[in-house]
Design a protein around this motif. Structure first.
Motif, PDB file in Angstrom:
ATOM      1  N   GLN A 159      43.011  52.974  38.774  1.00  0.00           N
ATOM      2  CA  GLN A 159      43.565  52.893  37.424  1.00  0.00           C
ATOM      3  C   GLN A 159      44.212  51.552  37.119  1.00  0.00           C
ATOM      4  OE1 GLN A 159      43.919  54.943  34.731  1.00  0.00           O
ATOM      5  NE2 GLN A 159      42.704  56.647  35.514  1.00  0.00           N
ATOM      6  N   ARG A 160      44.321  50.670  38.115  1.00  0.00           N
ATOM      7  CA  ARG A 160      45.082  49.441  37.906  1.00  0.00           C
ATOM      8  C   ARG A 160      44.354  48.227  38.485  1.00  0.00           C
ATOM      9  NH1 ARG A 160      49.023  53.216  39.380  1.00  0.00           N
ATOM     10  NH2 ARG A 160      50.579  53.616  37.743  1.00  0.00           N
ATOM     11  N   LEU A 161      44.466  47.108  37.757  1.00  0.00           N
ATOM     12  CA  LEU A 161      43.974  45.813  38.202  1.00  0.00           C
ATOM     13  C   LEU A 161      45.161  44.907  38.485  1.00  0.00           C
ATOM     14  CD1 LEU A 161      41.241  45.120  35.479  1.00  0.00           C
ATOM     15  CD2 LEU A 161      40.952  46.275  37.671  1.00  0.00           C
ATOM     16  N   ALA A 162      44.996  44.013  39.441  1.00  0.00           N
ATOM     17  CA  ALA A 162      46.000  42.996  39.720  1.00  0.00           C
ATOM     18  C   ALA A 162      45.400  41.630  39.399  1.00  0.00           C
ATOM     19  CB  ALA A 162      46.450  43.052  41.176  1.00  0.00           C
ATOM     20  N   ALA A 163      46.196  40.764  38.766  1.00  0.00           N
ATOM     21  CA  ALA A 163      45.699  39.446  38.372  1.00  0.00           C
ATOM     22  C   ALA A 163      46.754  38.388  38.665  1.00  0.00           C
ATOM     23  CB  ALA A 163      45.338  39.434  36.891  1.00  0.00           C
ATOM     24  N   ARG A 187      44.355  29.511  39.319  1.00  0.00           N
ATOM     25  CA  ARG A 187      45.157  28.404  38.801  1.00  0.00           C
ATOM     26  C   ARG A 187      45.490  28.751  37.351  1.00  0.00           C
ATOM     27  NH1 ARG A 187      39.868  27.196  39.323  1.00  0.00           N
ATOM     28  NH2 ARG A 187      38.761  26.235  37.553  1.00  0.00           N
ATOM     29  N   PRO A 188      46.396  28.023  36.719  1.00  0.00           N
ATOM     30  CA  PRO A 188      46.825  28.413  35.371  1.00  0.00           C
ATOM     31  C   PRO A 188      45.697  28.583  34.366  1.00  0.00           C
ATOM     32  CG  PRO A 188      48.339  26.803  36.274  1.00  0.00           C
ATOM     33  CD  PRO A 188      47.202  26.914  37.264  1.00  0.00           C
ATOM     34  N   GLU A 189      44.613  27.802  34.507  1.00  0.00           N
ATOM     35  CA  GLU A 189      43.507  27.907  33.547  1.00  0.00           C
ATOM     36  C   GLU A 189      42.323  28.705  34.100  1.00  0.00           C
ATOM     37  OE1 GLU A 189      42.865  24.151  35.953  1.00  0.00           O
ATOM     38  OE2 GLU A 189      44.556  25.236  35.043  1.00  0.00           O
ATOM     39  N   ALA A 190      42.519  29.403  35.217  1.00  0.00           N
ATOM     40  CA  ALA A 190      41.460  30.244  35.805  1.00  0.00           C
ATOM     41  C   ALA A 190      42.145  31.338  36.608  1.00  0.00           C
ATOM     42  CB  ALA A 190      40.534  29.422  36.683  1.00  0.00           C
ATOM     43  N   ILE A 191      42.187  32.529  36.064  1.00  0.00           N
ATOM     44  CA  ILE A 191      42.915  33.611  36.729  1.00  0.00           C
ATOM     45  C   ILE A 191      41.979  34.419  37.627  1.00  0.00           C
ATOM     46  CG2 ILE A 191      44.651  33.798  34.911  1.00  0.00           C
ATOM     47  CD1 ILE A 191      43.175  36.299  33.911  1.00  0.00           C
ATOM     48  N   SER A 192      42.519  34.876  38.733  1.00  0.00           N
ATOM     49  CA  SER A 192      41.776  35.741  39.649  1.00  0.00           C
ATOM     50  C   SER A 192      42.176  37.186  39.397  1.00  0.00           C
ATOM     51  CB  SER A 192      42.054  35.365  41.100  1.00  0.00           C
ATOM     52  OG  SER A 192      41.530  34.078  41.376  1.00  0.00           O
ATOM     53  N   VAL A 193      41.186  38.050  39.284  1.00  0.00           N
ATOM     54  CA  VAL A 193      41.415  39.476  39.048  1.00  0.00           C
ATOM     55  C   VAL A 193      40.935  40.234  40.278  1.00  0.00           C
ATOM     56  CG1 VAL A 193      40.955  41.456  37.556  1.00  0.00           C
ATOM     57  CG2 VAL A 193      41.080  39.152  36.569  1.00  0.00           C
ATOM     58  N   LEU A 194      41.856  40.923  40.928  1.00  0.00           N
ATOM     59  CA  LEU A 194      41.509  41.732  42.086  1.00  0.00           C
ATOM     60  C   LEU A 194      41.083  43.112  41.610  1.00  0.00           C
ATOM     61  CD1 LEU A 194      44.310  40.796  44.653  1.00  0.00           C
ATOM     62  CD2 LEU A 194      42.164  39.607  44.105  1.00  0.00           C
ATOM     63  N   MET A 195      39.922  43.549  42.106  1.00  0.00           N
ATOM     64  CA  MET A 195      39.309  44.790  41.633  1.00  0.00           C
ATOM     65  C   MET A 195      39.413  45.884  42.685  1.00  0.00           C
ATOM     66  SD  MET A 195      38.148  43.773  38.707  1.00  0.00           S
ATOM     67  CE  MET A 195      37.309  45.312  38.322  1.00  0.00           C
ATOM     68  N   PRO A 196      39.574  47.142  42.262  1.00  0.00           N
ATOM     69  CA  PRO A 196      39.415  48.250  43.202  1.00  0.00           C
ATOM     70  C   PRO A 196      37.937  48.568  43.370  1.00  0.00           C
ATOM     71  CG  PRO A 196      39.928  49.117  41.041  1.00  0.00           C
ATOM     72  CD  PRO A 196      39.917  47.606  40.905  1.00  0.00           C
ATOM     73  N   ALA A 197      37.570  49.081  44.520  1.00  0.00           N
ATOM     74  CA  ALA A 197      36.188  49.526  44.719  1.00  0.00           C
ATOM     75  C   ALA A 197      36.012  50.903  44.091  1.00  0.00           C
ATOM     76  CB  ALA A 197      35.864  49.593  46.200  1.00  0.00           C
ATOM     77  N   PRO A 198      34.961  51.127  43.318  1.00  0.00           N
ATOM     78  CA  PRO A 198      34.695  52.481  42.839  1.00  0.00           C
ATOM     79  C   PRO A 198      34.239  53.358  43.992  1.00  0.00           C
ATOM     80  CG  PRO A 198      32.867  51.050  42.278  1.00  0.00           C
ATOM     81  CD  PRO A 198      33.919  50.173  42.893  1.00  0.00           C
ATOM     82  N   SER A 199      34.469  54.633  43.893  1.00  0.00           N
ATOM     83  CA  SER A 199      33.969  55.544  44.925  1.00  0.00           C
ATOM     84  C   SER A 199      32.469  55.734  44.752  1.00  0.00           C
ATOM     85  CB  SER A 199      34.672  56.895  44.832  1.00  0.00           C
ATOM     86  OG  SER A 199      34.301  57.566  43.630  1.00  0.00           O
ATOM     87  N   VAL A 200      31.792  56.099  45.830  1.00  0.00           N
ATOM     88  CA  VAL A 200      30.365  56.388  45.743  1.00  0.00           C
ATOM     89  C   VAL A 200      30.116  57.531  44.770  1.00  0.00           C
ATOM     90  CG1 VAL A 200      28.319  57.110  47.029  1.00  0.00           C
ATOM     91  CG2 VAL A 200      29.936  55.527  48.073  1.00  0.00           C
ATOM     92  N   GLU A 201      30.998  58.525  44.791  1.00  0.00           N
ATOM     93  CA  GLU A 201      30.858  59.671  43.886  1.00  0.00           C
ATOM     94  C   GLU A 201      30.919  59.222  42.427  1.00  0.00           C
ATOM     95  OE1 GLU A 201      32.929  59.498  46.457  1.00  0.00           O
ATOM     96  OE2 GLU A 201      31.891  60.868  47.819  1.00  0.00           O
ATOM     97  N   LEU A 202      31.819  58.270  42.127  1.00  0.00           N
ATOM     98  CA  LEU A 202      31.915  57.771  40.752  1.00  0.00           C
ATOM     99  C   LEU A 202      30.656  57.000  40.374  1.00  0.00           C
ATOM    100  CD1 LEU A 202      33.293  57.169  38.105  1.00  0.00           C
ATOM    101  CD2 LEU A 202      34.586  55.337  39.240  1.00  0.00           C
TER     102      LEU A 202
END
Length: 379
Positions: free
Chosen positions: A269-273, A325-340
């Motif tokens: 349900q959540r992303l980290a950036a 960096r300030p002009e390029a943000i990194s977004v860490l994603m959760p892995a979806p489940s195989v069932e999803l």
């Protein structure tokens, strides 16, 4: 675009495998054998065979292939997948893609395979096997493998050839009503379908073209599962403030956190950036049948006031953070489940590009399928 759907029954046909010798499997130099000019690849492999670098089975078989890498062991059934029928209804589908394909890339791969006259590596499929099929796999694996070796990349392999009529009949019966999800190889799958359409016809009385089939490895995700990992993003031309504005315009919860708390909050349900200095968490408010990567690409990215001018994809957190960096943000994603992923595919939806990373994949060169003199009897 969405690749076409293959219709059931799901069928894996025996084939006579080509196998590189252990010192060539997982060897970085091996890729050159499958490089341009593609029309010369078959001749190269024949020269390798004469020098003892390629083994060729004389009789067709289905192959139970077990490989171990990084502490994980995967076992799957390798055969020639029947791609000759197209599904007209959702309930007829045997193969479920979950990502779209670029038509030009699929066309290029089809051209390569036609020139090489090879399926150089199996696509990876996952399914939930039946109890009788698992029992058969266990019985086969209890016997002496036809081949057992360590490759140059560090993978351990064991391969059993299945040729007896009773076992092949059991496999055919147990697979007939199955549906399989494409774990890896969407473009090669689409290339199989292009070749099948391109070369459709009867080459000789009582046979059908070898391109009615494509090489595949079918893994029982319940018995020896592949690991499903995330693929992180770096959004160039976008700032963390842009991400905040997009989230707030959509009514999503956006909060700044410490790095440790942001990474700990990462979930379905959540992303980290991060921009390399600040960290934020976005709560997506999605339902159980929607993946976080869908929410990012289909809602958040279109709402950004600036960018992204490009998106880079990363399989590790360290690689993703290296681009922040300030002009390029990194977004860490959760892995979806195989069932999803299965629910998304069954609902006839596609996830965004590079949404999943099924691991580990087998090394190149373990099992290869030649298209030369490989016409098969009609089903």
């Amino acid at each position: 675009m969405t690749p076409p759907y293959v219709a059931g029954p799901l069928r894996l046909e025996p084939f006579a495998a080509l196998m590189l010798t252990p010192n060539r499997v997982g060897n970085p130099s091996t890729g050159r054998a499958f490089a341009r000019p593609y029309k010369d690849v078959s001749a190269r492999l024949l020269r390798w065979q004469a020098r003892g670098f390629v083994r060729a089975d004389q009789e067709p078989a289905l192959y139970l292939h077990e490989y171990s890498s990084a502490g994980m062991t995967v076992r799957g059934l390798v055969g020639a997948l029947d791609v000759s029928r197209r599904a007209a209804r959702a309930e007829d589908r045997a193969i479920l893609p979950h990502e779209g394909i670029h038509p030009a890339q699929a066309d290029d791969l089809a051209d390569r395979m036609e020139e090489m006259q090879l399926n150089p590596a199996p696509i990876l499929l996952v399914h939930q096997g039946t109890a009788p099929l698992r029992d058969l796999h266990d019985k086969v694996a209890a016997g002496e493998p036809a081949h057992a070796f360590s490759d140059r990349g560090g993978q351990e392999h064991r391969i059993w050839a299945i040729r007896d009529a009773a076992s092949l009949a059991t496999i055919a019966e147990q697979l007939a009503d199955s549906q399989a999800l494409i774990a890896d190889g969407h473009h090669r799958y689409a290339a199989y379908l292009r070749l099948q359409r391109r070369l459709a016809g009867t080459p000789a009385q009582g046979t059908r073209p070898p391109t009615d089939l494509g090489l595949a490895m079918l893994v029982d995700q319940e018995a020896t599962p592949l690991f499903l990992g995330p693929i992180h993003r770096t959004l160039s031309g976008t700032s963390l403030d842009d991400l905040r504005d997009a989230a707030e315009s959509l009514g999503l919860d956006y909060r700044l956190h410490t790095q440790a708390d942001a990474v700990a909050a990462l979930s379905a349900q959540r992303l980290a950036a991060t921009d390399g200095e600040r960290w934020a968490v976005i709560t997506l408010g999605i339902g159980p049948d929607e993946a976080a990567v869908e929410a990012l690409h289909r809602r958040i990215l279109p709402a950004l006031p600036h960018g992204p001018t490009s998106i880079a994809y990363h399989h590790t957190v360290d690689d993703a953070l290296g681009g922040a960096r300030p002009e390029a943000i990194s977004v860490l994603m959760p892995a979806p489940s195989v069932e999803l992923v299965l629910r998304v595919a069954a609902a006839d939806r596609l996830l965004p590009e590079k949404a999943t990373s099924f691991q580990p994949k087998p090394s190149l060169g373990v099992l290869i399928r030649s298209l030369r003199d490989a016409s098969v009897a009609p089903s």
